[in-house]
Design an enzyme around this catalytic site. Structure first.
Site, PDB file in Angstrom:
ATOM      1  N   ASP A  64       0.841  -1.205   0.000  1.00  0.00           N
ATOM      2  CA  ASP A  64       0.000   0.000   0.000  1.00  0.00           C
ATOM      3  C   ASP A  64       0.876   1.255   0.000  1.00  0.00           C
ATOM      4  O   ASP A  64       0.535   2.268  -0.601  1.00  0.00           O
ATOM      5  CB  ASP A  64      -0.913   0.010   1.235  1.00  0.00           C
ATOM      6  CG  ASP A  64      -2.082  -0.950   1.088  1.00  0.00           C
ATOM      7  OD1 ASP A  64      -2.483  -1.241  -0.056  1.00  0.00           O
ATOM      8  OD2 ASP A  64      -2.590  -1.417   2.127  1.00  0.00           O
TER       9      ASP A  64
ATOM     10  N   THR B  46      -8.528   2.425   7.539  1.00  0.00           N
ATOM     11  CA  THR B  46      -7.880   1.208   8.046  1.00  0.00           C
ATOM     12  C   THR B  46      -6.404   1.436   8.379  1.00  0.00           C
ATOM     13  O   THR B  46      -5.726   0.518   8.833  1.00  0.00           O
ATOM     14  CB  THR B  46      -7.998   0.078   6.996  1.00  0.00           C
ATOM     15  OG1 THR B  46      -7.630   0.613   5.729  1.00  0.00           O
ATOM     16  CG2 THR B  46      -9.413  -0.465   6.924  1.00  0.00           C
TER      17      THR B  46
ATOM     18  N   ARG C 248      -7.194  20.163  22.924  1.00  0.00           N
ATOM     19  CA  ARG C 248      -5.832  20.240  23.478  1.00  0.00           C
ATOM     20  C   ARG C 248      -5.276  18.833  23.528  1.00  0.00           C
ATOM     21  O   ARG C 248      -5.939  17.906  24.009  1.00  0.00           O
ATOM     22  CB  ARG C 248      -5.846  20.814  24.890  1.00  0.00           C
ATOM     23  CG  ARG C 248      -6.138  22.294  24.939  1.00  0.00           C
ATOM     24  CD  ARG C 248      -6.247  22.799  26.365  1.00  0.00           C
ATOM     25  NE  ARG C 248      -6.460  24.240  26.383  1.00  0.00           N
ATOM     26  CZ  ARG C 248      -7.631  24.817  26.165  1.00  0.00           C
ATOM     27  NH1 ARG C 248      -8.702  24.095  25.899  1.00  0.00           N
ATOM     28  NH2 ARG C 248      -7.740  26.134  26.209  1.00  0.00           N
TER      29      ARG C 248
HETATM   30  P1  NAP Z   1       4.583   2.939   6.319  1.00  0.00           P
HETATM   31  O1  NAP Z   1       5.594   2.305   7.162  1.00  0.00           O
HETATM   32  O2  NAP Z   1       4.788   3.114   4.842  1.00  0.00           O
HETATM   33  O3  NAP Z   1       3.179   2.193   6.469  1.00  0.00           O
HETATM   34  C1  NAP Z   1       2.781   1.693   7.683  1.00  0.00           C
HETATM   35  C2  NAP Z   1       1.845   0.520   7.431  1.00  0.00           C
HETATM   36  O4  NAP Z   1       0.557   1.037   7.072  1.00  0.00           O
HETATM   37  C3  NAP Z   1       2.290  -0.422   6.303  1.00  0.00           C
HETATM   38  O5  NAP Z   1       2.131  -1.748   6.755  1.00  0.00           O
HETATM   39  C4  NAP Z   1       1.309  -0.106   5.180  1.00  0.00           C
HETATM   40  O6  NAP Z   1       1.008  -1.230   4.349  1.00  0.00           O
HETATM   41  C5  NAP Z   1       0.061   0.254   5.971  1.00  0.00           C
HETATM   42  N1  NAP Z   1      -0.949   1.035   5.263  1.00  0.00           N
HETATM   43  C6  NAP Z   1      -0.797   2.072   4.415  1.00  0.00           C
HETATM   44  N2  NAP Z   1      -1.991   2.505   3.996  1.00  0.00           N
HETATM   45  C7  NAP Z   1      -2.924   1.716   4.602  1.00  0.00           C
HETATM   46  C8  NAP Z   1      -4.334   1.653   4.563  1.00  0.00           C
HETATM   47  N3  NAP Z   1      -5.060   2.518   3.832  1.00  0.00           N
HETATM   48  N4  NAP Z   1      -4.961   0.714   5.301  1.00  0.00           N
HETATM   49  C9  NAP Z   1      -4.262  -0.155   6.058  1.00  0.00           C
HETATM   50  N5  NAP Z   1      -2.917  -0.161   6.143  1.00  0.00           N
HETATM   51  C10 NAP Z   1      -2.265   0.779   5.408  1.00  0.00           C
HETATM   52  O7  NAP Z   1       4.248   4.333   7.038  1.00  0.00           O
HETATM   53  P2  NAP Z   1       4.331   5.850   6.572  1.00  0.00           P
HETATM   54  O8  NAP Z   1       5.100   5.965   5.304  1.00  0.00           O
HETATM   55  O9  NAP Z   1       4.771   6.627   7.738  1.00  0.00           O
HETATM   56  O10 NAP Z   1       2.788   6.215   6.320  1.00  0.00           O
HETATM   57  C11 NAP Z   1       2.020   5.698   5.274  1.00  0.00           C
HETATM   58  C12 NAP Z   1       0.657   5.292   5.795  1.00  0.00           C
HETATM   59  O11 NAP Z   1       0.797   4.276   6.771  1.00  0.00           O
HETATM   60  C13 NAP Z   1      -0.115   6.423   6.482  1.00  0.00           C
HETATM   61  O12 NAP Z   1      -0.924   7.059   5.550  1.00  0.00           O
HETATM   62  C14 NAP Z   1      -0.870   5.743   7.605  1.00  0.00           C
HETATM   63  O13 NAP Z   1      -2.254   5.560   7.338  1.00  0.00           O
HETATM   64  C15 NAP Z   1      -0.219   4.400   7.736  1.00  0.00           C
HETATM   65  N6  NAP Z   1       0.392   4.346   9.065  1.00  0.00           N
HETATM   66  C16 NAP Z   1      -0.242   3.725  10.059  1.00  0.00           C
HETATM   67  C17 NAP Z   1       0.281   3.734  11.350  1.00  0.00           C
HETATM   68  C18 NAP Z   1      -0.425   3.089  12.439  1.00  0.00           C
HETATM   69  O14 NAP Z   1      -1.356   2.317  12.197  1.00  0.00           O
HETATM   70  N7  NAP Z   1      -0.040   3.365  13.666  1.00  0.00           N
HETATM   71  C19 NAP Z   1       1.465   4.354  11.628  1.00  0.00           C
HETATM   72  C20 NAP Z   1       2.132   4.963  10.571  1.00  0.00           C
HETATM   73  C21 NAP Z   1       1.550   4.972   9.298  1.00  0.00           C
HETATM   74  P3  NAP Z   1       2.069  -1.891   3.312  1.00  0.00           P
HETATM   75  O15 NAP Z   1       2.967  -2.734   4.164  1.00  0.00           O
HETATM   76  O16 NAP Z   1       1.213  -2.694   2.389  1.00  0.00           O
HETATM   77  O17 NAP Z   1       2.804  -0.773   2.612  1.00  0.00           O
END
Ligand code: NAP
Length: 277
Positions: free
Chosen positions: A48, A163, A150
């Site tokens: 993703d 998600t 806040r």
């Molecule tokens: P990243 O390490 O590239 O991604 C973090 C994880 O989020 C990866 O496993 C990615 O899947 C998954 N992901 C991305 N879009 C998703 C979606 N729509 N639904 C479910 N899982 C998804 O992190 P980043 O580059 O900082 O940020 C990219 C995206 O990751 C953000 O837009 C955010 O939504 C998500 N993220 C989630 C969390 C969390 O849940 N705490 C934390 C950081 C970021 P793949 O392994 O398939 O790439």
């Protein structure tokens, strides 16, 4: 002739699949193009995260191109195709009549303290968070004052972004056919003095959310999907469902709830493949 742009992450498996597609295209009615031409299809190979990067890199094509995601790790929310399905994919690409499924995007208007505006599009979410200390933000919905928040920050996610980070913040999973933005808190302070709604909220597509930053001491950081902007002296952030949407080729779409099951529960070994319409 249909044209294709490929975006692969740098994992060996993804690079191998990119080369396999290039080989399979030879002698067919499909043609590879470089990024200086608008492609009919943008094929991403990876996860993703790869699709998010391709979306931002090629945003200028979103009205005319359809995305297709091949996953080289696990089934993703934007990536349906498995590496062993390339022959089926090539056939579908040659035969498709142009049907697509579209997902909502978030439009983000940033205003800095000099009243300069920047507009961005997000696929998953827009997050405003503090880099130091507590943030104080007035939250307005459709120009009506709702609350003073806040805490560490606020997240505004799209249905397909629900998600991602939104879910980790306690937000609901939203089916992509529901055109709404979801507002969730990041560590909001709630006590006898400070109060917020506390629950995640859904905002319909004809309304907007305005976040007015009340205090610059927290040094606000803006995150749009995987992109971070930490150098803007931010005054306000206005978000709404964008006029534009992202289009995916419709010939293959895993049922949304099957993706949810696979990503978060993993009880089944097989995926039921269904039309998403
Ligand atoms: P990243 O390490 O590239 O991604 C973090 C994880 O989020 C990866 O496993 C990615 O899947 C998954 N992901 C991305 N879009 C998703 C979606 N729509 N639904 C479910 N899982 C998804 O992190 P980043 O580059 O900082 O940020 C990219 C995206 O990751 C953000 O837009 C955010 O939504 C998500 N993220 C989630 C969390 C969390 O849940 N705490 C934390 C950081 C970021 P793949 O392994 O398939 O790439």
């Amino acid at each position: 002739m249909k044209t294709i742009l490929i975006v692969a992450n740098n994992k060996p498996k993804s690079q191998e699949i990119e080369q396999a597609i290039i080989d399979k295209i030879q002698g067919t009615s499909l043609r590879l193009v470089e990024a200086d031409q608008t492609p009919d299809f943008i094929i991403t190979i990876g996860g993703d995260g790869t699709l998010l990067s391709a979306f931002h890199q090629y945003q200028r094509f979103i009205n005319d191109s359809r995305f297709i995601g091949i996953h080289t790790g696990h089934l993703g929310f934007y990536t349906d195709w498995r590496p062993n399905e390339l022959d089926i994919l090539m056939d579908e690409l040659m035969q498709t009549d142009g049907a697509s499924v579209s997902y909502p995007l978030v439009e983000i208007e940033l205003t800095d303290i000099y009243d300069r505006k920047t507009t961005l599009l997000g696929l998953n979410e827009c997050v405003i968070r503090s880099q130091s200390g507590t943030m104080v933000i007035d939250v307005l919905v459709k120009d009506y004052f709702l609350e003073t928040f806040r805490g560490d920050g606020l997240c505004i996610s799209t249905p397909t972004g629900s998600t991602g980070l939104n879910k980790s913040l306690g937000g609901a999973i939203i089916h992509p056919r529901i055109e709404a933005l979801q507002l969730t808190e990041i560590a909001g302070i709630n006590n006898r003095v400070y109060r917020t709604v506390m629950s995640p909220m859904l905002i319909p597509k004809d309304e907007w959310i305005c976040l007015n930053i009340q205090d610059q001491h927290s040094n606000p950081l803006i995150q749009v999907d995987h992109l971070y902007f930490d150098h803007i002296a931010l005054k306000s952030v206005k978000t709404r469902i964008a006029k534009e949407s992202i289009h995916f080729a419709q010939f293959r779409h895993t049922h949304f709830w099957d993706r949810v099951e696979d990503a978060f529960l993993g009880n089944k070994n097989t995926h039921q493949i269904e039309d998403f319409s």
